[in-house]
Design an enzyme around this catalytic site. Structure first.
Site, PDB file in Angstrom:
ATOM      1  N   SER A 194       9.162 -15.879  -1.196  1.00 60.34           N
ATOM      2  CA  SER A 194       7.806 -16.430  -1.334  1.00 60.34           C
ATOM      3  C   SER A 194       7.833 -17.859  -0.838  1.00 60.34           C
ATOM      4  CB  SER A 194       7.396 -16.408  -2.813  1.00 60.34           C
ATOM      5  OG  SER A 194       6.254 -17.201  -3.022  1.00 60.34           O
TER       6      SER A 194
ATOM      7  N   TYR B 121       9.558 -18.707 -11.429  1.00 59.69           N
ATOM      8  CA  TYR B 121       9.297 -17.837 -10.271  1.00 59.69           C
ATOM      9  C   TYR B 121       9.849 -18.490  -9.003  1.00 59.69           C
ATOM     10  CZ  TYR B 121       6.652 -15.148  -6.818  1.00 59.69           C
ATOM     11  OH  TYR B 121       6.298 -14.358  -5.750  1.00 59.69           O
TER      12      TYR B 121
HETATM   13  N1  LIG Z   1       1.009 -11.421  -4.064  1.00 61.59           N
HETATM   14  C1  LIG Z   1       1.423 -12.606  -3.690  1.00 61.59           C
HETATM   15  O1  LIG Z   1       0.634 -13.573  -3.585  1.00 61.59           O
HETATM   16  C2  LIG Z   1       2.862 -12.825  -3.311  1.00 61.59           C
HETATM   17  C3  LIG Z   1       3.191 -13.987  -2.596  1.00 61.59           C
HETATM   18  C4  LIG Z   1       4.508 -14.207  -2.229  1.00 61.59           C
HETATM   19  C5  LIG Z   1       5.481 -13.290  -2.582  1.00 61.59           C
HETATM   20  N2  LIG Z   1       5.156 -12.179  -3.292  1.00 61.59           N
HETATM   21  C6  LIG Z   1       6.221 -11.270  -3.654  1.00 61.59           C
HETATM   22  O2  LIG Z   1       5.962 -10.026  -3.037  1.00 61.59           O
HETATM   23  C7  LIG Z   1       6.587  -8.979  -3.778  1.00 61.59           C
HETATM   24  C8  LIG Z   1       5.577  -7.860  -3.986  1.00 61.59           C
HETATM   25  O3  LIG Z   1       4.506  -8.352  -4.775  1.00 61.59           O
HETATM   26  P1  LIG Z   1       3.020  -7.780  -4.642  1.00 61.59           P
HETATM   27  O4  LIG Z   1       2.147  -8.905  -4.284  1.00 61.59           O
HETATM   28  O5  LIG Z   1       3.049  -6.571  -3.816  1.00 61.59           O
HETATM   29  O6  LIG Z   1       2.735  -7.453  -6.185  1.00 61.59           O
HETATM   30  P2  LIG Z   1       2.372  -6.084  -6.932  1.00 61.59           P
HETATM   31  O7  LIG Z   1       1.259  -5.402  -6.241  1.00 61.59           O
HETATM   32  O8  LIG Z   1       2.219  -6.476  -8.361  1.00 61.59           O
HETATM   33  O9  LIG Z   1       3.687  -5.186  -6.743  1.00 61.59           O
HETATM   34  C9  LIG Z   1       4.858  -5.464  -7.468  1.00 61.59           C
HETATM   35  C10 LIG Z   1       5.801  -4.292  -7.307  1.00 61.59           C
HETATM   36  O10 LIG Z   1       7.026  -4.604  -8.004  1.00 61.59           O
HETATM   37  C11 LIG Z   1       7.361  -3.476  -8.823  1.00 61.59           C
HETATM   38  N3  LIG Z   1       8.092  -3.894 -10.028  1.00 61.59           N
HETATM   39  C12 LIG Z   1       7.797  -4.884 -10.900  1.00 61.59           C
HETATM   40  N4  LIG Z   1       8.674  -4.900 -11.897  1.00 61.59           N
HETATM   41  C13 LIG Z   1       9.558  -3.887 -11.661  1.00 61.59           C
HETATM   42  C14 LIG Z   1      10.694  -3.390 -12.342  1.00 61.59           C
HETATM   43  N5  LIG Z   1      11.132  -3.919 -13.511  1.00 61.59           N
HETATM   44  N6  LIG Z   1      11.357  -2.336 -11.794  1.00 61.59           N
HETATM   45  C15 LIG Z   1      10.937  -1.758 -10.645  1.00 61.59           C
HETATM   46  N7  LIG Z   1       9.862  -2.192  -9.962  1.00 61.59           N
HETATM   47  C16 LIG Z   1       9.187  -3.237 -10.470  1.00 61.59           C
HETATM   48  C17 LIG Z   1       6.030  -2.871  -9.229  1.00 61.59           C
HETATM   49  O11 LIG Z   1       6.259  -1.536  -9.630  1.00 61.59           O
HETATM   50  P3  LIG Z   1       5.303  -0.811 -10.736  1.00 61.59           P
HETATM   51  O12 LIG Z   1       3.894  -1.178 -10.371  1.00 61.59           O
HETATM   52  O13 LIG Z   1       5.581   0.635 -10.487  1.00 61.59           O
HETATM   53  O14 LIG Z   1       5.692  -1.343 -12.053  1.00 61.59           O
HETATM   54  C18 LIG Z   1       5.255  -2.997  -7.925  1.00 61.59           C
HETATM   55  O15 LIG Z   1       5.542  -1.917  -7.074  1.00 61.59           O
HETATM   56  C19 LIG Z   1       7.071  -9.611  -5.080  1.00 61.59           C
HETATM   57  O16 LIG Z   1       8.455  -9.842  -4.986  1.00 61.59           O
HETATM   58  C20 LIG Z   1       6.317 -10.935  -5.141  1.00 61.59           C
HETATM   59  O17 LIG Z   1       7.038 -11.917  -5.832  1.00 61.59           O
HETATM   60  C21 LIG Z   1       3.862 -11.910  -3.654  1.00 61.59           C
END
Ligand SMILES: NC(=O)c1ccc[n+]([C@@H]2O[C@H](COP(=O)([O-])OP(=O)(O)OC[C@H]3O[C@@H](n4cnc5c(N)ncnc54)[C@H](OP(=O)(O)O)[C@@H]3O)[C@@H](O)[C@H]2O)c1
Length: 244
Positions: A133, A145
Site C-alpha cells: 500500500s 497498518y
Molecule cells: N482498498 C484500499 O484502499 C487499499 C489500498 C491499498 C492497499 N490495499 C490492500 O489491498 C489488499 C486487498 O484489499 P481490498 O481493498 O481488496 O479489501 P477487501 O475487499 O476487504 O478484501 C480483503 C480480502 O482479504 C481477505 N482476508 C481478510 N482477512 C483474511 C484472513 N484472516 N484469511 C484469509 N483471507 C482474509 C478477505 O477475505 P474474506 O472476505 O473471505 O474474509 C478479502 O478477500 C489488502 O492487502 C489491502 O491492505 C487496499
C-alpha cells in the site's frame, strides 16, 4: 513470465482487488487457486473464473497449511498476496487484538506462504506479487497498518535480491474503492488520493508480472510521494501532515 496455463494462487480472492486480479488472470489463461474466508463470495469468484476455491483463514497455521496443500501436487508459478485487513485510529487507541490480526494476516501470512511455496516458485521460474500500500510510506492514524505494509515491501525487496530466478513485484495502491474501508469500520475521508477501481489495480498487477516490474504505484502520480519519502523523509512527513 508467461501467465497462460500457469498455476496462480491468489489470496484475498473473495473480494475487492484479489477478486479483480482473479478475473484478469483467468482472462490471461491462468489456472487459479483462490483463497478467502467467505465461502459464498469465494465460490462466486471461482465460478466466474473456473478457479478452485480454498476456504482458509490466513491468520491461522491451519489456513496456511490448507493453501500449501491445495498446490502440493500441481506446484505454483504465480503467487499473489492480496488478503489484508485494515485498522484506523490513533496508535494508542488501537486495540491489541486488531494489531495482532493485522500483523498475522498482512505480514506473517505472506511471509510464511512465500517461504513454504518458494521451492515450487524456483522450480517454475515463477513470480510473486505483494499487494502492499502507499501507506507503506507512513500514514497518520494507520500506524500498524503502515508498518505491516512497509514490512511486506521490505520482505519483497530482500527476496528479489536473494532469489533472482523468481520475479517479485510490489504493488502500492493509494485508496481503492472496495469493501476494505467498510470492514475496517472507518470510512475513507481524505481528499487525495481519490479512490481508483479494483480493476485498475488488477491491470497494474498483470502488467507488473508480464513486464517483471519491481514496484508499481497506482495511481502512478503517487510515485512522486514515494520519491520524496526516499529522498527527504522529513519533508515527506511535513507534506503528509499538511495535505491529509
Ligand atoms: N482498498 C484500499 O484502499 C487499499 C489500498 C491499498 C492497499 N490495499 C490492500 O489491498 C489488499 C486487498 O484489499 P481490498 O481493498 O481488496 O479489501 P477487501 O475487499 O476487504 O478484501 C480483503 C480480502 O482479504 C481477505 N482476508 C481478510 N482477512 C483474511 C484472513 N484472516 N484469511 C484469509 N483471507 C482474509 C478477505 O477475505 P474474506 O472476505 O473471505 O474474509 C478479502 O478477500 C489488502 O492487502 C489491502 O491492505 C487496499
Amino acid at each position: 513470465m508467461r501467465i497462460a496455463d500457469g498455476i496462480a494462487v491468489v489470496t484475498g480472492a473473495s473480494s475487492g482487488i484479489g477478486a479483480a486480479v482473479a478475473v484478469r488472470l483467468a482472462a490471461e489463461g491462468a489456472r487459479l487457486v483462490l483463497v478467502g474466508r467467505d465461502p459464498e463470495r469465494l465460490t462466486t469468484v471461482a465460478a466466474r473464473t473456473g478457479g478452485k476455491a480454498v476456504v482458509a483463514d490466513l491468520g491461522t497455521g491451519a489456513g496456511i497449511d490448507a493453501v500449501c496443500g491445495a498446490v502440493a501436487d500441481t506446484g505454483v508459478s504465480l503467487l499473489v498476496h492480496s488478503a489484508g485487513v485494515g485498522a484506523a485510529g490513533p496508535v494508542d487507541e488501537l486495540d491489541g487484538g486488531s494489531t495482532t490480526e493485522l500483523i498475522a494476516v498482512n505480514l506473517a501470512a505472506p511471509i510464511e506462504l512465500t517461504r513454504r511455496l518458494m521451492p515450487s516458485l524456483r522450480q517454475t521460474g515463477g513470480h510473486l506479487v505483494f499487494v502492499s500500500s502507499i501507506a507503506a510510506l507512513g500514514v497518520a492514524d494507520e500506524a500498524v497498518y503502515s508498518a505491516t505494509k512497509a514490512g511486506l515491501r521490505g520482505f519483497a525487496d530482500a527476496v528479489r535480491i536473494e532469489v533472482p530466478a523468481v520475479g517479485v513485484t510490489t504493488v502500492l495502491p493509494g485508496a481503492v474503492d472496495t469493501d476494505y474501508f467498510r470492514r475496517r469500520g472507518v470510512p475513507y475521508d481524505r481528499r487525495y488520493p481519490r479512490p481508483v477501481t479494483a480493476e485498475r489495480v488488477a491491470d497494474a498487477v498483470v502488467h507488473g508480472v508480464l513486464k517483471n516490474r519491481t514496484e508499481v504505484v497506482v495511481p502512478r502520480w503517487l510515485t512522486l510521494g514515494a520519491r520524496v519519502h526516499g529522498a527527504a523523509p522529513a519533508v515527506f512527513a511535513r507534506l503528509s501532515r499538511t495535505f491529509s
